[in-house]
Scaffold this motif. Structure first.
Motif, PDB file in Angstrom:
ATOM      1  N   LEU A 140     -24.535  54.186  13.019  1.00 36.09           N
ATOM      2  CA  LEU A 140     -24.527  53.717  14.408  1.00 36.09           C
ATOM      3  C   LEU A 140     -25.471  52.533  14.604  1.00 36.09           C
ATOM      4  N   HIS A 141     -26.614  52.594  13.944  1.00 35.32           N
ATOM      5  CA  HIS A 141     -27.575  51.497  14.021  1.00 35.32           C
ATOM      6  C   HIS A 141     -26.947  50.193  13.534  1.00 35.32           C
ATOM      7  N   GLU A 142     -26.279  50.248  12.386  1.00 40.35           N
ATOM      8  CA  GLU A 142     -25.670  49.041  11.821  1.00 40.35           C
ATOM      9  C   GLU A 142     -24.454  48.596  12.633  1.00 40.35           C
ATOM     10  N   ALA A 143     -23.690  49.548  13.169  1.00 42.01           N
ATOM     11  CA  ALA A 143     -22.546  49.195  14.022  1.00 42.01           C
ATOM     12  C   ALA A 143     -23.017  48.505  15.294  1.00 42.01           C
ATOM     13  N   ARG A 144     -24.182  48.919  15.778  1.00 40.62           N
ATOM     14  CA  ARG A 144     -24.747  48.271  16.966  1.00 40.62           C
ATOM     15  C   ARG A 144     -25.109  46.815  16.652  1.00 40.62           C
ATOM     16  N   HIS A 145     -25.625  46.574  15.445  1.00 43.68           N
ATOM     17  CA  HIS A 145     -25.905  45.195  15.044  1.00 43.68           C
ATOM     18  C   HIS A 145     -24.621  44.360  15.043  1.00 43.68           C
ATOM     19  N   ALA A 146     -23.530  44.953  14.576  1.00 42.52           N
ATOM     20  CA  ALA A 146     -22.250  44.238  14.581  1.00 42.52           C
ATOM     21  C   ALA A 146     -21.859  43.870  16.002  1.00 42.52           C
ATOM     22  N   ALA A 196     -32.564  52.631  19.472  1.00 40.73           N
ATOM     23  CA  ALA A 196     -32.396  53.419  20.704  1.00 40.73           C
ATOM     24  C   ALA A 196     -30.956  53.867  20.874  1.00 40.73           C
ATOM     25  N   PHE A 197     -30.018  52.980  20.567  1.00 40.27           N
ATOM     26  CA  PHE A 197     -28.591  53.307  20.674  1.00 40.27           C
ATOM     27  C   PHE A 197     -28.247  54.470  19.742  1.00 40.27           C
ATOM     28  N   ALA A 198     -28.653  54.364  18.467  1.00 41.54           N
ATOM     29  CA  ALA A 198     -28.335  55.413  17.495  1.00 41.54           C
ATOM     30  C   ALA A 198     -28.953  56.748  17.889  1.00 41.54           C
TER      31      ALA A 198
END
Length: 202
Positions: A140-146, A196-198
């Motif tokens: 989720l952390h990396e998807a948020r970066h995307a 925070a998102f993850a």
């Protein structure tokens, strides 16, 4: 400007739906090219991205509880497939929808999003943990970066808070690597937001 044109286009298409267009003309060909270059990118609402991610994670745990071989009892290869299925269930809402790959990284690097290659990489060592939460949190952390990169590069195709886009853009251009200053790396806007998102979703 692009959003305004798109809204007018959608209204026009709706109005002309029953009559087959204007003299069978392709309306898209009449619009300025610079406005339509990115027309095929999806529209990504930040609230929708959060809702879809949350629903996907809830579904993952609901399904896992009923599996004959739940995540905690599965082989690492099967766990990899479970995580890929989870990602596929919400990845379209990131905008870029980058492919997910696994590799063996040093233990300190759990994952990464590469804007240049447009891919998300997770450390295969995560799959050795019986509890999937850290793996999911990293994903989720990396998807948020995307999503952050999509919002900055295609703001007319995303609907985040405008203040977020400005801070994300500045941070991407002035990114602090962990090896330079780990505390500043963790606290900079795009990293803090992704963390925070993850945490919220998991």
């Amino acid at each position: 400007e692009k959003r305004s044109v798109e809204e007018m286009l959608q209204l026009l298409i709706k109005d002309m739906k029953d009559v087959g267009g204007i003299y069978n003309c392709d309306l898209l060909q009449l619009l300025p090219k610079h406005l339509m270059d990115e027309y095929n990118y999806p529209f990504c609402d930040i609230a929708c991205f959060e809702q879809q991610s949350l629903a996907a994670v809830k579904q993952f745990f609901a399904v896992d509880a009923k599996r004959k071989m739940p995540y905690s009892e599965a082989t690492t290869n099967r766990r990899k497939e479970y995580i890929k299925e989870l990602y596929a269930s919400f990845s379209a809402s990131t905008g870029y929808n980058p492919p997910l790959v696994f590799d063996k990284r040093v233990a300190s690097s759990l994952g990464a999003y590469s804007p240049g290659e447009n891919s998300i990489t997770l450390n295969e060592l995560l799959l050795e943990e019986d509890d999937p939460r850290r793996t999911i949190r990293t994903l989720l952390h990396e998807a948020r970066h995307a999503f952050q990169h999509f919002a900055v590069e295609h703001p007319w195709r995303a609907k985040p808070d405008e203040s977020n886009v400005y801070s994300w853009e500045f941070n991407i251009e002035n990114y602090i690597k962990s090896e330079v200053d780990f505390d500043m790396y963790r606290s900079q806007d795009i990293e803090a937001d992704a963390d925070a998102f993850a945490e919220r979703i998991v």
